[in-house]
Write a protein that holds these residues in place. Structure first.
Motif, mmCIF file in Angstrom:
data_model
loop_
_atom_site.group_PDB
_atom_site.id
_atom_site.type_symbol
_atom_site.label_atom_id
_atom_site.label_comp_id
_atom_site.label_asym_id
_atom_site.label_seq_id
_atom_site.Cartn_x
_atom_site.Cartn_y
_atom_site.Cartn_z
ATOM 1 N N PHE A 121 0.804 -1.217 0.000
ATOM 2 C CA PHE A 121 0.000 0.000 0.000
ATOM 3 C C PHE A 121 0.839 1.270 0.000
ATOM 4 O O PHE A 121 0.322 2.339 -0.280
ATOM 5 N N GLY A 122 2.104 1.154 0.335
ATOM 6 C CA GLY A 122 2.935 2.346 0.465
ATOM 7 C C GLY A 122 2.713 2.977 1.823
ATOM 8 O O GLY A 122 1.744 2.684 2.523
ATOM 9 N N PHE A 123 3.607 3.852 2.198
ATOM 10 C CA PHE A 123 3.472 4.510 3.491
ATOM 11 C C PHE A 123 4.065 5.897 3.405
ATOM 12 O O PHE A 123 5.160 6.073 2.858
ATOM 13 N N GLN A 124 3.358 6.869 3.932
ATOM 14 C CA GLN A 124 3.725 8.279 3.902
ATOM 15 C C GLN A 124 4.007 8.702 2.462
ATOM 16 O O GLN A 124 3.116 8.705 1.640
ATOM 17 N N LEU A 125 5.235 9.012 2.093
ATOM 18 C CA LEU A 125 5.525 9.471 0.736
ATOM 19 C C LEU A 125 5.988 8.350 -0.188
ATOM 20 O O LEU A 125 6.290 8.575 -1.348
ATOM 21 N N GLN A 126 6.058 7.150 0.329
ATOM 22 C CA GLN A 126 6.485 6.005 -0.470
ATOM 23 C C GLN A 126 5.285 5.461 -1.257
ATOM 24 O O GLN A 126 4.210 5.264 -0.703
#
Length: 170
Positions: free
Chosen positions: A127-132
């Protein structure tokens, strides 16, 4: 309760940021998980102990088997199927510990990633996290590896341990 009282009784070390230190965070999350999941295995073992026929125990006592020897030779072999089921449920349940780690430590898995497990790695990767930005194919790869680890553990139980236990049933 006063923090000064901790000095008086010698328990000041108990007032520590257990989840905030990398060396104790995983142990603390593990203890939370044990406390959360100890009830069902306890009830299953208790129920299997109650299901042992009294005639078997009385015959063992007539043969002079009592105490610990009765437990090791009579009771333990009869409750082994329940212990095996509990082991499989615990093994599979440990891979579902994402919710506990995410709730207690967040998606970054605590201080310096000390409580990072495959579930939180899967979440951050897929899902990705913060800006990733999330990577769907890498997330699917991690999920497949998790599935293969669980499948291997269950197959080892079913083909090795369960087959051996079938020989001892009467």
């Amino acid at each position: 309760w006063s923090p000064d009282l901790g000095y008086l009784v010698g328990r000041k070390s108990l007032f520590a940021p257990w989840l905030g230190r990398p060396d104790t965070a995983l142990i603390t999350v593990s203890l939370i998980s044990v406390w959360q999941n100890v009830g069902i295995p306890t009830m299953l073992i208790y129920a299997s102990m109650l299901s042992i026929p009294e005639e078997v125990l009385e015959a063992a006592e007539c043969d002079g088997i009592t105490g610990w020897s009765q437990f090791w030779t009579i009771k333990l072999p009869l409750i082994l199927p329940s212990i095996g089921l509990i082991s499989i449920l615990t093994f599979v349940g440990n891979f579902n510990a994402f919710d506990l780690v995410y709730t207690v430590q967040g998606a970054l898995a605590g201080p310096d990633g000390s409580t990072d497990i495959l579930g939180t790695l899967l979440y951050r990767t897929f899902f990705g996290f913060q800006l990733q930005i999330g990577d769907k194919s890498m997330g699917a790869t991690i999920a497949t590896v998790m599935f293969l680890i669980i499948l291997t553990g269950v197959c080892i139980y079913l083909f090795a341990i369960q087959r051996r236990m079938r020989r001892y049933q009467f």
